[in-house]
Design a protein around this motif. Structure first.
Motif, short mmCIF file in Angstrom:
data_model
loop_
_atom_site.label_atom_id
_atom_site.label_comp_id
_atom_site.label_asym_id
_atom_site.label_seq_id
_atom_site.Cartn_x
_atom_site.Cartn_y
_atom_site.Cartn_z
N ASN A 201 15.99 -0.25 14.24
CA ASN A 201 17.37 -1.41 14.71
C ASN A 201 18.33 -1.14 13.29
O ASN A 201 18.11 -1.67 12.24
CB ASN A 201 17.44 -2.46 15.03
CG ASN A 201 16.20 -2.28 16.12
OD1 ASN A 201 16.80 -1.02 17.47
ND2 ASN A 201 15.80 -3.03 16.57
N ALA A 202 19.77 -1.17 13.73
CA ALA A 202 20.84 -1.31 12.30
C ALA A 202 22.26 -1.17 13.08
O ALA A 202 22.66 -1.56 14.55
CB ALA A 202 20.80 -0.19 11.63
N ALA A 203 23.01 -2.05 11.60
CA ALA A 203 23.99 -2.73 12.40
C ALA A 203 24.88 -1.90 11.99
O ALA A 203 24.66 -1.15 10.63
CB ALA A 203 25.03 -4.00 12.34
N PHE A 204 26.79 -1.53 11.63
CA PHE A 204 26.96 -0.13 11.02
C PHE A 204 28.41 -1.21 10.49
O PHE A 204 29.16 -1.96 11.53
CB PHE A 204 27.46 0.27 11.63
CG PHE A 204 25.88 1.55 12.14
CD1 PHE A 204 26.24 2.80 11.17
CD2 PHE A 204 25.65 1.14 13.11
CE1 PHE A 204 24.82 3.19 11.75
CE2 PHE A 204 24.07 1.83 13.65
CZ PHE A 204 23.73 3.38 12.08
N PHE A 205 29.15 -1.02 9.17
CA PHE A 205 30.39 -0.96 9.35
C PHE A 205 31.75 0.23 9.76
O PHE A 205 31.37 0.79 10.29
CB PHE A 205 30.79 -0.59 7.69
CG PHE A 205 29.98 -1.96 6.91
CD1 PHE A 205 30.23 -2.94 7.07
CD2 PHE A 205 29.54 -1.29 5.98
CE1 PHE A 205 29.47 -3.71 6.19
CE2 PHE A 205 27.97 -1.97 5.16
CZ PHE A 205 28.63 -3.34 4.88
N LYS A 206 32.72 0.06 10.27
CA LYS A 206 33.61 0.13 10.63
C LYS A 206 34.06 1.61 10.66
O LYS A 206 34.19 2.48 11.97
CB LYS A 206 34.73 -0.29 11.04
CG LYS A 206 35.87 -0.59 9.48
CD LYS A 206 36.83 -1.68 9.56
CE LYS A 206 37.06 -2.39 8.21
NZ LYS A 206 38.47 -2.93 7.97
N ASN A 207 33.92 1.45 9.30
CA ASN A 207 33.49 3.85 8.50
C ASN A 207 32.86 4.37 8.74
O ASN A 207 32.30 5.67 8.26
CB ASN A 207 33.85 4.08 7.45
CG ASN A 207 32.63 2.85 5.98
OD1 ASN A 207 31.60 2.64 7.19
ND2 ASN A 207 32.93 3.30 5.09
N GLY A 208 31.38 3.67 9.26
CA GLY A 208 30.26 4.03 10.34
C GLY A 208 28.82 4.66 9.31
O GLY A 208 27.97 4.53 9.77
#
Length: 323
Positions: A201-208
């Motif tokens: 699983n991952a979380a992302f910054f607004k730039n992807g």
């Protein structure tokens, strides 16, 4: 050839190249002769700092320098293939910083070109060569404390978010997975081997770019719980649970560190008395390969590099990360 002085060049002159050059100066029969940056001014400054005799403002000029035996590539991930091929096609031995490239296809192309040109190529994953990590690998191999049943490994730090920084730039392979997630994954692959299955699983910054990634590697009789994050400072430890003891590689496990053995309610910490940053170990191995005319490392083999990048590719698919 036994004591031949290996003459080095460096492409890409950032933070890690400075560490590499600092440790190169501690090695017998090795010398830094040339460095290259897209900025001639940077190259001149780096050369002066590390006593290199030549500074180039072009990578092509460096690979055409007949005095250079081997080149260390420390450019951003997305340029590794391009710069490796440039060096190999000019018959220069290549030590390319991890991750080897952006995906398995690129890595396979690099290996193929190395073989075509009969030139030494190795991925620079320095942890594989550090004495403390080799101590743990030996414990796994000889089953001193029984079989390895569980691994927990993390790598996290909290840099200020800056879309112009290489660390966050998705287009050059920025984000947590390729930059630092590779180390917990390496810890699992080098001790437990390829997993039967992976959950991620991952979380992302607004730039992807991926901000953090949590992974579970499932094996027949073992499990590895792994994490990389750019959202917090974590212990950055690797904890190996064997049948009769717990072996903890203390912070930061991927670089020169200590190892604590916990058994029968007693603790013993082993200090490996490091005197360098730690890049000299992989470099000395590479130098010896070059002197012996070898074209592939016996430690950081092509097969291991392919397994590593293939695993990174699999995790990327699971978390939906595309470059």
């Amino acid at each position: 050839m036994e004591n031949k002085t290996i003459k080095w060049g460096i492409i890409g002159l950032g933070k890690i190249a400075n560490k590499f050059a600092t440790d190169l100066a501690t090695i017998e029969n090795a010398t830094l002769v040339a460095v290259a940056s897209r900025s001639k001014e940077n190259a001149i400054e780096f050369a002066a700092k590390h006593n290199a005799t030549k500074a180039y403002g072009s990578y092509t000029d460096l690979v055409n320098d007949t005095a250079v035996d081997a080149i260390y590539i420390a450019t951003p991930h997305s340029f590794h293939k391009e710069h490796t091929l440039l060096c190999l096609q000019h018959k220069k031995a290549v030590l390319c910083e991890k991750p080897f490239a952006m995906n398995l296809q690129e890595v396979e192309e690099m290996i193929a070109v190395a073989k075509e040109n009969n030139v030494l190529l190795m991925e620079a994953l320095w942890t594989f060569f550090l004495p403390h990590f080799n101590y743990v690998l030996e414990l796994v191999k000889n089953e001193k404390f029984g079989k390895l049943k569980n691994l927990e490994a993390d790598f996290g730090f909290f840099p200020v978010y800056d879309e112009t920084s290489r660390v966050f730039k998705k287009e050059v392979g920025g984000g947590s997975l390729l930059d630092i997630g590779i180390y917990p994954i390496f810890a699992a692959l080098s001790t437990l081997g390829k997993p039967n299955s992976i959950n991620a699983n991952a979380a992302f910054f607004k730039n992807g770019a991926d901000a953090e990634c949590t992974m579970v590697f499932n094996y027949n009789d073992a499990k590895a719980t792994l994490k990389s994050t750019l959202l917090e400072n974590t212990p950055t430890q690797a904890i190996f649970t064997f049948e009769t003891a717990v072996v903890k590689v203390n912070t930061k496990f991927h670089e020169p560190s200590t190892v604590t053995i916990i058994k029968n309610n007693t603790e013993e910490t082993i200090d490996f008395s490091y005197k360098t940053i730690g890049y000299n170990y992989e470099t000395e191995h590479f130098n010896q390969l070059l002197r012996e005319g070898k074209k592939e490392s016996t430690i950081m083999t092509f097969d291991f590099s392919k397994t590593l990048i293939k695993t990174l590719d699999e995790v990327r698919v699971l978390i939906g990360l595309k470059y």
